[in-house]
Enzyme design. Structure first.
Site, PDB file in Angstrom:
ATOM      1  N   ARG A   1      19.024 -80.998 -74.068  1.00 11.78           N
ATOM      2  CA  ARG A   1      19.886 -79.823 -74.065  1.00 11.78           C
ATOM      3  C   ARG A   1      19.217 -78.686 -74.821  1.00 11.78           C
ATOM      4  O   ARG A   1      18.593 -78.904 -75.869  1.00 11.78           O
ATOM      5  CB  ARG A   1      21.251 -80.137 -74.728  1.00 11.78           C
ATOM      6  CG  ARG A   1      22.205 -80.926 -73.808  1.00 11.78           C
ATOM      7  CD  ARG A   1      22.630 -80.081 -72.603  1.00 11.78           C
ATOM      8  NE  ARG A   1      23.485 -80.767 -71.646  1.00 11.78           N
ATOM      9  CZ  ARG A   1      23.073 -81.393 -70.541  1.00 11.78           C
ATOM     10  NH1 ARG A   1      21.782 -81.468 -70.260  1.00 11.78           N
ATOM     11  NH2 ARG A   1      23.933 -81.935 -69.709  1.00 11.78           N
TER      12      ARG A   1
ATOM     13  N   GLU B   1      21.823 -71.047 -69.087  1.00 14.39           N
ATOM     14  CA  GLU B   1      21.210 -71.363 -67.790  1.00 14.39           C
ATOM     15  C   GLU B   1      21.889 -70.572 -66.679  1.00 14.39           C
ATOM     16  O   GLU B   1      23.114 -70.608 -66.596  1.00 14.39           O
ATOM     17  CB  GLU B   1      21.321 -72.864 -67.512  1.00 14.39           C
ATOM     18  CG  GLU B   1      20.470 -73.664 -68.482  1.00 14.39           C
ATOM     19  CD  GLU B   1      20.415 -75.156 -68.175  1.00 14.39           C
ATOM     20  OE1 GLU B   1      21.011 -75.586 -67.163  1.00 14.39           O
ATOM     21  OE2 GLU B   1      19.778 -75.885 -68.929  1.00 14.39           O
TER      22      GLU B   1
ATOM     23  N   HIS C   1      15.825 -77.107 -65.311  1.00 15.37           N
ATOM     24  CA  HIS C   1      16.792 -78.203 -65.460  1.00 15.37           C
ATOM     25  C   HIS C   1      16.689 -79.174 -64.271  1.00 15.37           C
ATOM     26  O   HIS C   1      17.646 -79.378 -63.519  1.00 15.37           O
ATOM     27  CB  HIS C   1      18.220 -77.645 -65.588  1.00 15.37           C
ATOM     28  CG  HIS C   1      19.164 -78.608 -66.235  1.00 15.37           C
ATOM     29  ND1 HIS C   1      20.192 -78.209 -67.051  1.00 15.37           N
ATOM     30  CD2 HIS C   1      19.261 -79.960 -66.186  1.00 15.37           C
ATOM     31  CE1 HIS C   1      20.865 -79.267 -67.469  1.00 15.37           C
ATOM     32  NE2 HIS C   1      20.306 -80.339 -66.950  1.00 15.37           N
TER      33      HIS C   1
HETATM   34  N1  LIG Z   1      17.538 -82.715 -68.135  1.00 15.05           N
HETATM   35  C1  LIG Z   1      18.462 -83.312 -67.419  1.00 15.05           C
HETATM   36  O1  LIG Z   1      18.620 -83.035 -66.228  1.00 15.05           O
HETATM   37  C2  LIG Z   1      19.331 -84.342 -68.041  1.00 15.05           C
HETATM   38  C3  LIG Z   1      19.641 -84.301 -69.385  1.00 15.05           C
HETATM   39  N2  LIG Z   1      20.448 -85.255 -69.938  1.00 15.05           N
HETATM   40  C4  LIG Z   1      20.755 -85.156 -71.363  1.00 15.05           C
HETATM   41  O2  LIG Z   1      19.984 -86.117 -72.086  1.00 15.05           O
HETATM   42  C5  LIG Z   1      20.653 -86.472 -73.299  1.00 15.05           C
HETATM   43  C6  LIG Z   1      20.593 -87.972 -73.533  1.00 15.05           C
HETATM   44  O3  LIG Z   1      21.267 -88.657 -72.505  1.00 15.05           O
HETATM   45  P1  LIG Z   1      21.458 -90.260 -72.530  1.00 15.05           P
HETATM   46  O4  LIG Z   1      20.204 -90.920 -72.953  1.00 15.05           O
HETATM   47  O5  LIG Z   1      22.057 -90.610 -71.225  1.00 15.05           O
HETATM   48  O6  LIG Z   1      22.552 -90.408 -73.683  1.00 15.05           O
HETATM   49  P2  LIG Z   1      22.832 -91.677 -74.637  1.00 15.05           P
HETATM   50  O7  LIG Z   1      24.189 -91.490 -75.203  1.00 15.05           O
HETATM   51  O8  LIG Z   1      22.510 -92.939 -73.924  1.00 15.05           O
HETATM   52  O9  LIG Z   1      21.771 -91.469 -75.819  1.00 15.05           O
HETATM   53  C7  LIG Z   1      21.897 -90.500 -76.817  1.00 15.05           C
HETATM   54  C8  LIG Z   1      21.286 -91.093 -78.093  1.00 15.05           C
HETATM   55  O10 LIG Z   1      21.210 -90.065 -79.086  1.00 15.05           O
HETATM   56  C9  LIG Z   1      21.487 -90.673 -80.346  1.00 15.05           C
HETATM   57  N3  LIG Z   1      21.887 -89.642 -81.306  1.00 15.05           N
HETATM   58  C10 LIG Z   1      23.075 -89.008 -81.412  1.00 15.05           C
HETATM   59  N4  LIG Z   1      23.048 -88.144 -82.454  1.00 15.05           N
HETATM   60  C11 LIG Z   1      21.809 -88.233 -82.988  1.00 15.05           C
HETATM   61  C12 LIG Z   1      21.159 -87.580 -84.073  1.00 15.05           C
HETATM   62  N5  LIG Z   1      21.797 -86.686 -84.812  1.00 15.05           N
HETATM   63  N6  LIG Z   1      19.873 -87.898 -84.345  1.00 15.05           N
HETATM   64  C13 LIG Z   1      19.205 -88.816 -83.604  1.00 15.05           C
HETATM   65  N7  LIG Z   1      19.783 -89.489 -82.570  1.00 15.05           N
HETATM   66  C14 LIG Z   1      21.054 -89.185 -82.262  1.00 15.05           C
HETATM   67  C15 LIG Z   1      22.612 -91.664 -80.032  1.00 15.05           C
HETATM   68  O11 LIG Z   1      22.720 -92.663 -81.032  1.00 15.05           O
HETATM   69  C16 LIG Z   1      22.145 -92.230 -78.694  1.00 15.05           C
HETATM   70  O12 LIG Z   1      21.378 -93.400 -78.879  1.00 15.05           O
HETATM   71  C17 LIG Z   1      22.071 -85.898 -73.150  1.00 15.05           C
HETATM   72  O13 LIG Z   1      22.164 -84.688 -73.873  1.00 15.05           O
HETATM   73  C18 LIG Z   1      22.194 -85.587 -71.686  1.00 15.05           C
HETATM   74  O14 LIG Z   1      23.124 -84.608 -71.393  1.00 15.05           O
HETATM   75  C19 LIG Z   1      20.937 -86.299 -69.200  1.00 15.05           C
HETATM   76  C20 LIG Z   1      20.652 -86.398 -67.857  1.00 15.05           C
HETATM   77  C21 LIG Z   1      19.874 -85.388 -67.163  1.00 15.05           C
HETATM   78  O1  LIG Z   2      23.501 -85.176 -66.206  1.00 15.56           O
HETATM   79  C1  LIG Z   2      23.146 -84.332 -67.038  1.00 15.56           C
HETATM   80  O2  LIG Z   2      23.522 -84.314 -68.239  1.00 15.56           O
HETATM   81  C2  LIG Z   2      22.235 -83.261 -66.626  1.00 15.56           C
HETATM   82  O3  LIG Z   2      21.800 -82.492 -67.465  1.00 15.56           O
HETATM   83  C3  LIG Z   2      21.917 -83.095 -65.187  1.00 15.56           C
HETATM   84  O4  LIG Z   2      22.457 -81.859 -64.795  1.00 15.56           O
HETATM   85  P1  LIG Z   2      22.547 -81.461 -63.218  1.00 15.56           P
HETATM   86  O5  LIG Z   2      23.505 -82.415 -62.596  1.00 15.56           O
HETATM   87  O6  LIG Z   2      21.172 -81.606 -62.666  1.00 15.56           O
HETATM   88  O7  LIG Z   2      23.045 -80.048 -63.201  1.00 15.56           O
END
Ligand SMILES: NC(=O)C1=CN([C@@H]2O[C@H](COP(=O)(O)OP(=O)(O)OC[C@H]3O[C@@H](n4cnc5c(N)ncnc54)[C@H](O)[C@@H]3O)[C@@H](O)[C@H]2O)C=CC1
Ligand SMILES: O=C(O)C(=O)COP(=O)(O)O
Length: 532
Positions: free
Chosen positions: A232, A261, A281
């Site tokens: 993010r 965005e 993204h």
């Molecule tokens: N670029 C993209 O298109 C996408 C981005 N994302 C983003 O990726 C991120 C991670 O997603 P997931 O792995 O599915 O989530 P998840 O919930 O499986 O993992 C998040 C991890 O961050 C840790 N965490 C929380 N606060 C913390 C802190 N202060 N310091 C260190 N670690 C901390 C948690 O303990 C957890 O293990 C989310 O913000 C999600 O929205 C997800 C999917 C697509």
């Molecule tokens: O699933 C998420 O958290 C993402 O960041 C993916 O976003 P999108 O569905 O590609 O707009």
């Protein structure tokens, strides 16, 4: 009953197929302006979005028939869950449908920034040729620091290990078992910053992760680190990125997610820096991930509309409980106590016992959900609620013991959280007076009376004259006003626990002089103002 769904954003057509098979009417409209959405949303029982549509309280106000908002993806920061809950609208997401795609994109970004791929492609395409300027670096034998060892962080670790990287991580909430199974060493944040050659973030954007790397802590970074953000925007302070590079702290930055965005003019200017590479993204933008999340969200929403199952829902049970006056005060008490407990617990604590005494023990199931919500709200990406709290606790391998005791001698109801042997504070008990006066009443056998609200400083001290004066004058020197305080001791001259509620949030600099006072031990700062 027949339902109608509006699909917004670029959701894969598989969603339509599933809804239609379930006899649900679908309308697709990719590009509705805010005003059009205001008008249109009235007609639908459900909407499906990705990250481009903002589901604001104002939009929800006009959603007269709306029952469910489905996010075909993970992050729900574009959906106002509180407003949806208040309107009785269910919000659901698909937590793991795009994990692999996002991890793969991250790995691609790591390699792209290490080898200057985007910049050199641009050079050749524009008729140029410069092999010296685009000399790169191997990732083999380098250290990859992962902040956030959750679903995506874990998949990145597995993949980059195969490239010969040493993987280390900072995640105060990841279990040691999970880290061990991935062959990843858990470090403190500053330790990780000091050893990582590549640093990638996979956390939600929270108060704690916002600006995790900026000019303020640049001297903690290993010189010449590469930064990657496919989570993010804002986890690395965007405004500081050009300076971090120009002053030699950072070699290059790869970004997929932005605070705004599409980026605004100021952000586009930052992205012009030659050592910053960027994608719009794209982490989840693969056919496979989009098919998975579209199909999953359509099944989940159809089941929810037909009241068959609420899988993936982020706020369901709390809606039904908001109407139950009897459970309500205990739910709030349990959640606040959970939040206190996790702030008192040692890092990586994964075993908790909850004990319910008196009338509240009838609701122990849902109260455990509520304690877990208080604990997990500090660490989990998705919004944690009474429905999904246990799921997240299980996913993290948390060990929970729940016991019901009979009547208590002193209080009508008591909830106790036991943190176990290694903790500096092991047993914390709380009760509710009247309808909404939530208080801690005992810690480790010491009688304490402290409102569960605001900002609290707690420490153990030797019971001798002048201790409190020392602490209060140190606070006064820093302009910290004391709201109330409670002293617990077992007898004259014995050890004591002091809990002080202060009128404002405190930072580490303000706490330092208090920690330094002779006789003050195990000082903890507890904030119930965020994520309670
Ligand atoms: N670029 C993209 O298109 C996408 C981005 N994302 C983003 O990726 C991120 C991670 O997603 P997931 O792995 O599915 O989530 P998840 O919930 O499986 O993992 C998040 C991890 O961050 C840790 N965490 C929380 N606060 C913390 C802190 N202060 N310091 C260190 N670690 C901390 C948690 O303990 C957890 O293990 C989310 O913000 C999600 O929205 C997800 C999917 C697509
Ligand atoms: O699933 C998420 O958290 C993402 O960041 C993916 O976003 P999108 O569905 O590609 O707009």
């Amino acid at each position: 009953m027949s339902f109608s769904i509006l699909i917004l954003d670029n959701v894969d057509p598989l969603a339509e197929k599933v809804f239609e098979e379930r006899g649900i009417k679908v309308t697709r409209n990719h590009n509705l302006s805010g005003e059009e959405l205001h008008r249109e949303i009235k007609k639908y029982d459900g909407i499906v979005v990705r990250s481009s549509t903002t589901v604001s309280p104002e939009i929800l106000q006009s959603a007269e028939k709306l029952k469910v908002v489905g996010r075909a993806g993970v992050g729900v920061d574009n959906i106002d869950i509180e407003a949806a809950t208040a309107r009785g609208v269910l919000v659901m997401n698909t937590p793991d449908g795009n994990t692999v795609s996002t991890a793969e994109h991250t790995c691609g970004m790591i390699l792209a920034i290490a080898r200057n791929i985007p910049q050199s492609v641009q050079k050749v395409k524009s008729g140029g040729w410069d092999r010296k300027k685009y000399m790169g670096t191997e990732v083999h034998n380098k250290t990859l620091g992962i902040i956030g060892l959750g679903k995506i962080g874990g998949e990145v670790a597995k993949r980059m290990k195969k490239f010969g990287m040493n993987i280390k991580a900072y995640d105060p909430f990841a279990s040691v078992e999970k880290a061990d199974s991935l062959n990843v060493e858990l470090l403190e944040l500053d330790e990780l910053l000091g050893v990582a050659d590549f640093l990638t973030v996979h956390t939600p954007l929270t108060e704690k992760t916002k600006g995790l790397v900026s000019m303020d802590n640049a001297d903690k970074l290993k010189k010449g680190v590469f930064l990657i953000n496919c989570a993010r925007g804002g986890i690395y302070k965007e405004e500081d990125l050009p300076r971090l590079i120009d002053e030699g702290y950072v070699a290059g930055v790869a970004v997929d997610a932005y605070s705004t965005e599409p980026p605004n003019a100021g952000l586009y200017e930052i992205l012009e820096h030659p050592n910053i590479i960027c994608t719009p993204h794209l982490g989840a933008s693969t056919e496979e991930a989009q098919e998975k999340v579209a199909e999953q969200i359509a099944y989940q929403m159809s089941d929810a509309l037909e009241q068959k199952s609420f899988k993936g829902s982020l706020n369901g049970k709390s809606i039904s409980l908001t109407t139950n006056k009897e459970v309500q005060p205990y739910l709030e008490l349990a959640q606040r106590l959970g939040s206190v407990a996790i702030q008192l617990a040692p890092e990586h604590a994964n075993e908790f016992s909850f004990e319910y005494s008196g009338a509240c023990s009838r609701f122990s199931d849902v109260l455990t959900d509520s304690i877990l919500k208080g604990i997990l709200s500090h660490h989990v990406s998705e919004a944690v609620n009474l429905i999904n709290a246990r799921h997240y606790a299980d996913e993290r391998g948390m060990k929970i013991k729940e016991t019901k005791a009979g009547e208590t001698k002193t209080f009508n109801d008591l909830i106790t959280i036991r943190l176990g042997e290694g903790a500096e504070y092991q047993n914390i008990s709380a009760t509710v007076f009247g309808e909404n006066d939530y208080r801690i009443v005992e810690i480790d056998g010491y009688g304490i009376e402290l409102r569960l609200e605001g900002d609290i400083v707690m420490y153990q001290n030797v019971d001798k004259p002048g201790m409190l004066a020392g602490v209060s004058s140190t606070m006064a020197e820093q302009g910290i006003n004391i709201g109330s305080l409670s002293l617990g001791r077992t007898g004259k001259g014995s050890n004591a626990i002091t809990a002080i509620s202060v009128d404002k949030p405190l930072d580490e600099e303000e706490l330092e002089p208090i920690i330094g006072i002779d006789g003050v031990n195990a000082l903890k700062y507890i904030s119930l103002t965020n994520g309670k």
